[in-house]
Design a protein around this motif. Structure first.
Motif, PDB file in Angstrom:
ATOM      1  N   THR A   1       0.839  -1.203   0.000  1.00  0.00           N
ATOM      2  CA  THR A   1       0.000   0.000   0.000  1.00  0.00           C
ATOM      3  C   THR A   1       0.872   1.250   0.000  1.00  0.00           C
ATOM      4  OG1 THR A   1      -1.680  -1.174   1.248  1.00  0.00           O
ATOM      5  CG2 THR A   1      -1.849   1.216   1.248  1.00  0.00           C
ATOM      6  N   VAL A   2       1.818   1.296   0.932  1.00  0.00           N
ATOM      7  CA  VAL A   2       2.669   2.489   1.042  1.00  0.00           C
ATOM      8  C   VAL A   2       3.483   2.682  -0.235  1.00  0.00           C
ATOM      9  CG1 VAL A   2       4.630   3.486   2.275  1.00  0.00           C
ATOM     10  CG2 VAL A   2       2.746   2.474   3.554  1.00  0.00           C
TER      11      VAL A   2
ATOM     12  N   GLY B   1       2.667   5.622  -2.697  1.00  0.00           N
ATOM     13  CA  GLY B   1       3.790   6.558  -2.686  1.00  0.00           C
ATOM     14  C   GLY B   1       4.277   6.828  -4.089  1.00  0.00           C
TER      15      GLY B   1
ATOM     16  N   GLY C   1      -4.196   9.143   0.729  1.00  0.00           N
ATOM     17  CA  GLY C   1      -4.233   8.387   1.988  1.00  0.00           C
ATOM     18  C   GLY C   1      -5.635   7.833   2.228  1.00  0.00           C
TER      19      GLY C   1
ATOM     20  N   TYR D   1       2.225   5.473   6.134  1.00  0.00           N
ATOM     21  CA  TYR D   1       1.860   6.102   4.862  1.00  0.00           C
ATOM     22  C   TYR D   1       2.317   7.562   4.848  1.00  0.00           C
ATOM     23  CZ  TYR D   1      -1.069   8.494   1.490  1.00  0.00           C
ATOM     24  OH  TYR D   1      -1.497   9.315   0.481  1.00  0.00           O
TER      25      TYR D   1
END
Lengths: 294, 420
Positions: free
Chosen positions: B205-206, B210, B247, B297
């Motif tokens: 996810t990050v 990102g 986010g 995050y």
């Protein structure tokens, strides 16, 4: 309506100056900002658009310092930067809705305005097409539409006709002329014919300095009697080029017809002709270079 | 505030309205789960083939006994191993062995075993096969031969054993984790795979969001849209809007995955025979996971913001992503050590370094939740690190989005930070 630029300088690293003690007062009308590449046009525009801050000096909009209160000018500003692109996944309406929202335009007003502008820039039939598929000219027209979203009192357009075909260019010049009314339009370009067609005033800029700010007629007066038509054999061109400032060449059966910008007749056979804005631009830019070299 | 909301909404909707986002919610955990659980599951369920093995017994006594105890059967009731005894001819051993090797290569035999004369005094039997990856057969052979050797040694001592297997019957410890609410049945594999699964979700996810943030910054920079945006909103509003919007999309994706897991995960858990997973997926772990996901995050987004601001193309962003991946992957590499001693001093210290905190803390909480003061300290350090990194990223972003051309050097970056 008054935009005052007072002693504005922008210094980059290595003691390079984008602008140097630049001052200019503007009221309603179209200002054509002319200058060679790297002259400082885009730097000035970015400062006026509050995108970047000057190293020194002051800019006021109706006597309010926009460096301290940028929102004062942002509310009335329309800005089209050079080489403007788009979000490829959005369509025209979504893109303009987003820009309108960022500019704080009421939603229903924005929708009405978007329809008007899409009509104005001839993009209505492509309103739902993803922008990734737009040609350079279409993107540029969309850029113009976004700059006009808030019916700006100060419209800043940087090289707006780059990438437009001749028909679109004429259309855009006419559009600018129609828009001029009660607003200040700053049109930056190095295409002199765009400025010639639309500008009420011209500012010549070179090496970050203002060389001249005047009406087009005034600029033309400055080179009156300094433009000559001279016919030479084509093989002489390299030698003539080294000695004289040439603003145009046309090949004819009797030889090369040159437009030469010079204080005095370059040769006995040369005939004086009426100057154009292009001649004036070349003359003043060339003169400033010579003075700097001294 | 209005601009912040407008940008947040655009980034959020721009992400969640894409087909990829919806597909990712469904496919993300499935693909991740398939990579992690499927190999073990398939190995467990895969059909074992019958193995033909020749044996040269130099000891003279072991073959018959081995043939009588190596009686494992396949699901269809047939013997798993067909053993054939090859005569041991000391003078022609090399020649016999060559013949056996030829039969193995021609696939007439699967393997052959050479039992040394001194097997009962410690000389090791030798197993020859085309594939040496059959650890199950190796393990069975070792166990059975060891049992036979122990019996023989006991008999030599005058102790006659009828059924050594029942005498040496081993037991398995059933794991029960002690929590403040009582005890819960679990297994190491379940805890390990669960923590690994959560860490992988956090990591992907990050990293995914990102990179999206960095690419979106580069896109706005290259298209000069950023110049129009910054003539209406401040760079800080734009950056915060982007970060919060993406986010929100990331959190929505993760919560969507969990919701799907809770709704449709039960049959999958039964198939994978991991019913005790519900004891691992406890509220403490889940709440902390979501908090560390969000903090991780925001922390990593500051780095991706800097990457985007100093890059001119997606390729430039990609070329600088590797160190971030390593920062996130290090805790995964040392995951086994964390499992063995989650509260070891060095692991505690490492888990308080902000860039390692999210993944390491999620791992540690899965095995043995750290003390509350330690958790609080990690949250506080993360929070202040985000503020500090956020300040730095905002400073660089503000200048970088208007810079084109050559990537800045470190002294130039320092100058950007000092710009007023």
């Amino acid at each position: 309506m008054q935009l005052a630029i007072e002693q504005v300088s922008k210094r980059y690293k290595g003691n390079q100056w984008g602008l140097r003690e630049f001052s200019l007062n503007l009221s309603s009308g179209i200002l054509g900002l002319l200058g060679p590449n790297g002259a400082g046009k885009s730097t000035l525009m970015r400062i006026l658009a509050t995108v970047t801050k000057p190293t020194a000096g002051r800019v006021t909009w109706n006597e309010v310092d926009i460096l301290r209160f940028p929102d004062e000018i942002r509310q009335v500003l329309g800005y089209l930067p050079q080489d403007f692109g788009v979000y490829p996944n959005l369509n025209s309406v979504e893109f303009l809705e987003y820009m309108a929202a960022v500019k704080g335009i009421d939603r229903s007003l924005a929708r009405r305005r978007i329809e008007e502008l899409l009509q104005l820039v001839n993009l209505r039939e492509f309103r739902k097409r993803p922008l990734g598929g737009f040609s350079g000219g279409m993107k540029q027209r969309l850029g113009i539409a976004q700059a006009l979203l808030n019916d700006p009192k100060l419209l800043i357009v940087d090289e707006p006709t780059a990438g437009l075909d001749p028909e679109e260019r004429v259309r855009f010049r006419n559009l600018l002329s129609e828009l001029s009314g009660e607003r200040i339009v700053i049109l930056s370009t190095h295409i002199v014919s765009d400025v010639e067609a639309a500008a009420t005033h011209i500012a010549l800029i070179s090496h970050g300095k203002l060389l001249m700010h005047a009406a087009p007629e005034k600029l033309l007066q400055g080179v009156e009697g300094k433009v000559w038509e001279w016919v030479i054999p084509s093989e002489n061109l390299p030698t003539v080029k080294q000695k004289h400032l040439i603003s145009g060449t046309i090949r004819r059966s009797d030889g090369l017809h040159l437009r030469v910008v010079a204080e005095a007749s370059p040769a006995p056979g040369a005939q004086p002709v009426s100057p154009t804005l292009e001649d004036a631009y070349l003359y003043f830019i060339s003169r400033s270079r010579t003075e700097e070299e001294r | 505030m209005r601009n912040l909301w407008v940008v947040t909404k655009k980034e959020f909707l721009g992400m969640v309205k894409t087909k990829g986002f919806v597909i990712g919610i469904f496919l993300g955990p499935l693909i991740l789960g398939a990579f992690m659980f499927l190999p073990a599951f398939l190995a467990r369920k895969s059909k074992e083939p019958q193995l033909k093995m020749a044996v040269i017994d130099k000891s003279g006594w072991l073959f018959n006994k081995l043939d009588s105890v190596l009686v494992d059967t396949l699901p269809d009731g047939q013997r798993a191993y067909i053993l054939s005894r090859e005569p041991y001819r000391p003078q022609a051993f090399k020649e016999d062995e060559n013949k056996l090797r030829g039969r193995v290569l021609k696939k007439k035999l699967d393997a052959y075993l050479v039992i040394p004369a001194g097997v009962d005094t410690g000389a090791p039997p030798e197993y020859y096969a085309r594939s040496v990856g059959n650890v199950i057969t190796q393990s069975r052979l070792e166990n059975r031969i060891n049992d036979l050797l122990v019996s023989r040694r006991l008999e030599a001592q005058g102790i006659v054993v009828g059924n050594l297997k029942s005498l040496l019957k081993e037991t398995e410890i059933e794991l029960r984790q002690v929590t403040e609410k009582g005890t819960a049945k679990t297994s190491f594999l379940t805890v390990y795979l669960t923590s690994f699964f959560l860490v992988m979700i956090l990591f992907t996810t990050v990293l995914g969001y990102g990179q999206h943030l960095a690419r979106s910054i580069v896109e706005e920079k290259n298209t000069r849209i950023i110049e129009v945006l910054t003539s209406s909103a401040t760079p800080f509003q734009l950056l915060m809007g982007k970060t919060i919007g993406l986010g929100g999309a990331a959190l929505t994706a993760v919560l969507g995955m969990f919701l799907l897991g809770f709704l449709f995960g039960a049959p999958l858990v039964r198939i994978l025979e991991m019913e005790n997973i519900k004891n691992v997926f406890n509220p403490v772990l889940l709440i902390n996971f979501v908090l560390y996901l969000l903090l991780g995050y925001f922390l990593f987004m500051t780095i991706f913001t800097i990457l985007g601001a100093i890059s001119n193309s997606d390729q430039e962003v990609q070329s600088m992503v590797a160190p971030i991946v390593w920062m996130m992957i290090l805790p995964i590499i040392i995951g086994f050590l964390v499992a063995q001693n989650p509260n070891a001093g060095w692991i505690t210290v490492l888990s308080l370094i902000p860039f390692f905190t999210p993944t390491l803390m999620v791992m540690r909480i899965s095995y043995l939740p750290p003390s509350w003061p330690e958790l609080a300290a990690s949250y506080a350090i993360m929070f202040f690190s985000i503020l500090a990194m956020g300040w730095l990223a905002a400073k660089i972003y503000r200048v970088g989005i208007l810079m084109y051309g050559k990537r800045p050097t470190l002294p130039e970056l320092a100058r950007w930070v000092r710009y007023r």
